[in-house]
Scaffold this motif. Structure first.
Motif, PDB file in Angstrom:
ATOM      1  N   MET A 232      22.914  78.863  29.527  1.00 41.86           N
ATOM      2  CA  MET A 232      23.201  77.554  30.078  1.00 41.86           C
ATOM      3  C   MET A 232      21.919  76.856  30.519  1.00 41.86           C
ATOM      4  SD  MET A 232      26.261  76.808  29.655  1.00 41.86           S
ATOM      5  CE  MET A 232      25.891  75.234  30.329  1.00 41.86           C
ATOM      6  N   PHE A 233      21.017  77.613  31.106  1.00 39.77           N
ATOM      7  CA  PHE A 233      19.785  76.986  31.563  1.00 39.77           C
ATOM      8  C   PHE A 233      18.963  76.462  30.388  1.00 39.77           C
ATOM      9  CE2 PHE A 233      20.867  78.672  35.576  1.00 39.77           C
ATOM     10  CZ  PHE A 233      20.105  78.002  36.511  1.00 39.77           C
ATOM     11  N   ALA A 234      18.960  77.195  29.287  1.00 38.13           N
ATOM     12  CA  ALA A 234      18.248  76.696  28.107  1.00 38.13           C
ATOM     13  C   ALA A 234      18.880  75.408  27.614  1.00 38.13           C
ATOM     14  CB  ALA A 234      18.259  77.757  27.007  1.00 38.13           C
ATOM     15  N   GLY A 235      20.192  75.316  27.665  1.00 40.13           N
ATOM     16  CA  GLY A 235      20.881  74.102  27.244  1.00 40.13           C
ATOM     17  C   GLY A 235      20.612  72.931  28.161  1.00 40.13           C
ATOM     18  N   ILE A 236      20.593  73.189  29.453  1.00 43.44           N
ATOM     19  CA  ILE A 236      20.364  72.117  30.423  1.00 43.44           C
ATOM     20  C   ILE A 236      18.918  71.618  30.355  1.00 43.44           C
ATOM     21  CG2 ILE A 236      20.214  71.592  32.900  1.00 43.44           C
ATOM     22  CD1 ILE A 236      22.671  73.458  33.261  1.00 43.44           C
ATOM     23  N   TYR A 237      17.961  72.548  30.285  1.00 44.20           N
ATOM     24  CA  TYR A 237      16.558  72.159  30.362  1.00 44.20           C
ATOM     25  C   TYR A 237      15.899  71.914  29.003  1.00 44.20           C
ATOM     26  CZ  TYR A 237      16.862  73.154  35.278  1.00 44.20           C
ATOM     27  OH  TYR A 237      17.221  73.133  36.593  1.00 44.20           O
ATOM     28  N   ARG A 238      16.449  72.476  27.921  1.00 40.80           N
ATOM     29  CA  ARG A 238      15.813  72.312  26.611  1.00 40.80           C
ATOM     30  C   ARG A 238      16.640  71.496  25.637  1.00 40.80           C
ATOM     31  NH1 ARG A 238      10.993  73.488  25.193  1.00 40.80           N
ATOM     32  NH2 ARG A 238      11.627  74.553  23.341  1.00 40.80           N
ATOM     33  N   GLY A 239      17.925  71.311  25.924  1.00 37.18           N
ATOM     34  CA  GLY A 239      18.746  70.500  25.041  1.00 37.18           C
ATOM     35  C   GLY A 239      19.966  71.253  24.543  1.00 37.18           C
TER      36      GLY A 239
ATOM     37  N   MET B 233      13.510  80.768  36.044  1.00 38.69           N
ATOM     38  CA  MET B 233      13.938  80.319  34.722  1.00 38.69           C
ATOM     39  C   MET B 233      13.691  78.815  34.570  1.00 38.69           C
ATOM     40  SD  MET B 233      15.262  81.342  31.877  1.00 38.69           S
ATOM     41  CE  MET B 233      16.592  82.478  31.776  1.00 38.69           C
ATOM     42  N   ARG B 234      14.009  78.054  35.598  1.00 35.35           N
ATOM     43  CA  ARG B 234      13.775  76.609  35.542  1.00 35.35           C
ATOM     44  C   ARG B 234      12.285  76.303  35.376  1.00 35.35           C
ATOM     45  NH1 ARG B 234      14.808  72.263  40.308  1.00 35.35           N
ATOM     46  NH2 ARG B 234      12.902  73.182  41.062  1.00 35.35           N
ATOM     47  N   LYS B 235      11.455  77.023  36.129  1.00 32.90           N
ATOM     48  CA  LYS B 235      10.007  76.810  36.021  1.00 32.90           C
ATOM     49  C   LYS B 235       9.511  77.130  34.615  1.00 32.90           C
ATOM     50  CE  LYS B 235       7.825  75.981  39.744  1.00 32.90           C
ATOM     51  NZ  LYS B 235       7.277  74.678  40.056  1.00 32.90           N
TER      52      LYS B 235
ATOM     53  N   ASN C 188       8.802  72.960  28.044  1.00 35.70           N
ATOM     54  CA  ASN C 188       8.948  71.536  27.717  1.00 35.70           C
ATOM     55  C   ASN C 188       7.599  70.822  27.770  1.00 35.70           C
ATOM     56  OD1 ASN C 188      11.677  71.648  27.235  1.00 35.70           O
ATOM     57  ND2 ASN C 188      12.234  71.081  29.323  1.00 35.70           N
ATOM     58  N   ARG C 189       6.782  71.141  28.788  1.00 38.20           N
ATOM     59  CA  ARG C 189       5.452  70.531  28.887  1.00 38.20           C
ATOM     60  C   ARG C 189       4.566  70.935  27.708  1.00 38.20           C
ATOM     61  NH1 ARG C 189       6.039  71.771  34.292  1.00 38.20           N
ATOM     62  NH2 ARG C 189       4.665  73.574  34.120  1.00 38.20           N
TER      63      ARG C 189
ATOM     64  N   GLU D 229       1.974  69.403  22.519  1.00 42.93           N
ATOM     65  CA  GLU D 229       1.770  69.611  21.090  1.00 42.93           C
ATOM     66  C   GLU D 229       2.121  68.359  20.300  1.00 42.93           C
ATOM     67  OE1 GLU D 229       3.802  73.054  19.680  1.00 42.93           O
ATOM     68  OE2 GLU D 229       2.678  74.396  20.968  1.00 42.93           O
ATOM     69  N   VAL D 230       3.132  67.641  20.718  1.00 46.40           N
ATOM     70  CA  VAL D 230       3.525  66.426  20.031  1.00 46.40           C
ATOM     71  C   VAL D 230       2.458  65.353  20.178  1.00 46.40           C
ATOM     72  CG1 VAL D 230       5.228  64.554  20.029  1.00 46.40           C
ATOM     73  CG2 VAL D 230       5.981  66.923  20.200  1.00 46.40           C
ATOM     74  N   ILE D 231       1.882  65.269  21.363  1.00 41.16           N
ATOM     75  CA  ILE D 231       0.854  64.260  21.622  1.00 41.16           C
ATOM     76  C   ILE D 231      -0.430  64.573  20.883  1.00 41.16           C
ATOM     77  CG2 ILE D 231      -0.598  63.248  23.433  1.00 41.16           C
ATOM     78  CD1 ILE D 231       1.799  63.584  25.325  1.00 41.16           C
ATOM     79  N   ASP D 232      -0.835  65.861  20.853  1.00 43.34           N
ATOM     80  CA  ASP D 232      -2.114  66.240  20.225  1.00 43.34           C
ATOM     81  C   ASP D 232      -2.078  66.090  18.772  1.00 43.34           C
ATOM     82  OD1 ASP D 232      -3.173  66.839  22.650  1.00 43.34           O
ATOM     83  OD2 ASP D 232      -2.787  68.981  22.524  1.00 43.34           O
TER      84      ASP D 232
END
Length: 131
Positions: free
Chosen positions: A1-8, A114-116, A122-123, A128-131
């Motif tokens: 659930m935490f992966a779904g909430i924080y990662r999509g 887990m949240r951290k 995510n950061r 990676e997307v920006i670079d």
């Protein structure tokens, strides 16, 4: 659930199906009950909005709702398929309540780390997307 909430929602569903399938293969004689249940519940409850991501209590409560839904889904499926003859009272007192207590304890212990970790991932992904 935490992966779904924080990662999509997609990530949560993926992990739900994978871990559910592993649980099915290792612990049950009927394949698919846990895989479908975990994946579907993760899909339904993966609420990836900033309010849930910032509020750890809401993420914990969502995970507890997911546990309750999964336990009753699995009980209902095994009862429907006649794989168990447990009555509701016996299920409630011998399986559901001990499972809920253990899962809530584990969630409370591991929720903050887990949240951290998921926010860190995510950061990293955003960098990676920006670079």
């Amino acid at each position: 659930m935490f992966a779904g909430i924080y990662r999509g929602r997609g990530v949560g569903t993926f992990y739900g199906v994978i871990f559910g399938f592993m649980y099915d293969v290792i612990f049950t004689s009927t394949l698919g009950v846990y895989a479908f249940g975990m994946g579907f519940i993760a899909y339904l409850l993966s609420i990836s909005i900033p309010f849930f991501q910032r509020n750890l209590i809401m993420a914990i409560l969502t995970s507890i709702v997911a546990i309750v839904a999964l336990e009753y889904y699995v009980y209902g499926m095994t009862f429907l398929l006649q794989l168990t003859n447990l009555g509701h009272d016996e299920f409630l007192y011998h399986r559901f309540i001990p499972s809920l207590i253990m899962n809530v304890a584990v969630i409370i212990i591991f929720a903050y780390p887990m949240r951290k970790w998921l926010n860190y991932l995510n950061r990293l992904e955003a960098e990676e997307v920006i670079d």
